[in-house]
Design a protein around this motif. Structure first.
Motif, mmCIF file in Angstrom:
data_model
loop_
_atom_site.group_PDB
_atom_site.id
_atom_site.type_symbol
_atom_site.label_atom_id
_atom_site.label_comp_id
_atom_site.label_asym_id
_atom_site.label_seq_id
_atom_site.Cartn_x
_atom_site.Cartn_y
_atom_site.Cartn_z
ATOM 1 N N ILE A 58 14.358 5.132 -6.000
ATOM 2 C CA ILE A 58 12.997 5.464 -6.402
ATOM 3 C C ILE A 58 12.055 5.074 -5.267
ATOM 4 C CG2 ILE A 58 11.171 5.087 -8.098
ATOM 5 C CD1 ILE A 58 13.289 4.262 -10.103
ATOM 6 N N PRO A 59 11.387 6.026 -4.647
ATOM 7 C CA PRO A 59 10.455 5.691 -3.558
ATOM 8 C C PRO A 59 9.311 4.813 -4.078
ATOM 9 C CG PRO A 59 10.931 8.045 -3.598
ATOM 10 C CD PRO A 59 11.480 7.483 -4.869
ATOM 11 N N VAL A 60 8.847 3.905 -3.245
ATOM 12 C CA VAL A 60 7.744 3.013 -3.602
ATOM 13 C C VAL A 60 6.554 3.328 -2.703
ATOM 14 C CG1 VAL A 60 6.938 0.616 -3.657
ATOM 15 C CG2 VAL A 60 9.269 1.184 -4.394
ATOM 16 N N LYS A 61 5.405 3.519 -3.325
ATOM 17 C CA LYS A 61 4.181 3.782 -2.563
ATOM 18 C C LYS A 61 3.645 2.463 -2.029
ATOM 19 C CE LYS A 61 -0.386 5.937 -2.843
ATOM 20 N NZ LYS A 61 -1.369 6.608 -3.735
ATOM 21 N N THR A 62 3.549 2.345 -0.729
ATOM 22 C CA THR A 62 3.059 1.113 -0.122
ATOM 23 C C THR A 62 1.534 1.122 -0.088
ATOM 24 O OG1 THR A 62 3.248 2.114 2.063
ATOM 25 C CG2 THR A 62 5.120 0.822 1.285
ATOM 26 N N PRO A 63 0.903 -0.041 -0.243
ATOM 27 C CA PRO A 63 -0.564 -0.094 -0.220
ATOM 28 C C PRO A 63 -1.128 0.322 1.132
ATOM 29 C CG PRO A 63 0.377 -2.301 -0.152
ATOM 30 C CD PRO A 63 1.511 -1.367 -0.430
ATOM 31 N N GLU A 64 -2.321 0.919 1.122
ATOM 32 C CA GLU A 64 -2.940 1.359 2.363
ATOM 33 C C GLU A 64 -3.269 0.176 3.268
ATOM 34 O OE1 GLU A 64 -6.307 3.780 1.482
ATOM 35 O OE2 GLU A 64 -5.129 5.330 0.470
ATOM 36 N N LYS A 65 -3.710 -0.936 2.660
ATOM 37 C CA LYS A 65 -4.028 -2.136 3.426
ATOM 38 C C LYS A 65 -3.190 -3.299 2.901
ATOM 39 C CE LYS A 65 -8.795 -0.741 4.429
ATOM 40 N NZ LYS A 65 -10.232 -1.128 4.296
ATOM 41 N N PRO A 66 -1.942 -3.401 3.339
ATOM 42 C CA PRO A 66 -1.074 -4.483 2.849
ATOM 43 C C PRO A 66 -1.613 -5.851 3.205
ATOM 44 C CG PRO A 66 -0.092 -3.389 4.750
ATOM 45 C CD PRO A 66 -1.276 -2.579 4.363
ATOM 46 N N SER A 67 -1.407 -6.809 2.298
ATOM 47 C CA SER A 67 -1.870 -8.169 2.520
ATOM 48 C C SER A 67 -1.016 -8.859 3.582
ATOM 49 C CB SER A 67 -1.798 -8.967 1.214
ATOM 50 O OG SER A 67 -1.941 -10.345 1.460
ATOM 51 N N PRO A 68 -1.640 -9.537 4.525
ATOM 52 C CA PRO A 68 -0.867 -10.262 5.548
ATOM 53 C C PRO A 68 -0.220 -11.525 4.997
ATOM 54 C CG PRO A 68 -3.205 -10.687 5.839
ATOM 55 C CD PRO A 68 -3.091 -9.632 4.763
#
Length: 219
Positions: free
Chosen positions: A90-100
């Protein structure tokens, strides 16, 4: 640790009916979905904490669950034997601005599935089981139907489709001890952990919240 799970009231033609919380916190809860005016089948979604686990651990748990299903339905299975475990991604949509400060979301999740047929109350039934882990939680989709409505191939396909549809809509976020440095991964918060302080996510229209509060371990 506290956990908030946001889930949808509707998945296509499926409607949320009720939740069932288990007596012991580690077993989590289940959500029942059913189609209006249709008593031929239902779907239960189980949600329970697992923490940080490897893919090997998940695969082993899936095999354990299959063996448990074999024990439960021993003597009642019909048609050909219970299927062997197979997987789908199942593909996972990654956030546009991932938290560091967090571990990155995976690009995809592996789900494990089996199907079988059995007799219940004098009627032939079919059953599809799907299991995966995401954001420190185990997720199981258990779909039961009268065989007259769905054969094994159909319920297997429908169970996978339901899983693919509900997963992106689940909001799972934990806080508390998972935010301690010793619980992190490579110096970052584990996927699904928001830190030490409790969080109160927004619950949008058509959504509900399932909240767990886990007591600290006894000294």
């Amino acid at each position: 640790r506290d956990t908030s799970i946001i889930f949808p009231e509707r998945i296509g033609s499926w409607e949320f009916v009720y939740e069932n919380r288990f007596d012991e916190a580690p077993y989590g809860a289940s959500l029942r979905y059913q189609k209006p005016n249709d008593s031929t089948g239902w779907i239960d979604v189980y949600l329970f904490p697992v923490g940080i686990v490897s893919q090997e651990d998940v695969a082993a748990r899936a095999e354990h669950e299959r063996e448990a299903l074999l024990r439960v339905w021993d003597g009642k299975l019909t048609d050909s034997p219970m299927s062997a475990i197979s997987t789908f991604s199942i593909p996972v949509k990654t956030p546009e601005k991932p938290s560091p400060y967090h571990q990155p979301r995976p690009t995809a999740l592996t789900a494990y599935q089996v199907d079988f047929s059995f007799e219940r109350e004098g009627k032939p039934h079919t059953y599809a089981f799907v299991m995966l882990t995401d954001r420190l939680y185990g997720i199981e989709v258990r779909y039961m139907s009268e065989a007259a409505a769905l054969d094994r191939a159909e319920i297997r396909k429908a169970g996978e489709a339901f899983t693919r549809e509900i997963l992106p809509q689940l909001g799972i976020v934990s806080s508390g001890s998972c935010g301690l440095p010793v619980m992190g991964v490579d110096g970052k918060l584990a996927d699904g952990c928001d830190g030490i302080e409790p969080v109160t996510p927004a619950v949008g229209e058509g959504m509900r919240e399932l909240r767990f509060e886990y007591s600290p371990p006894s000294p």
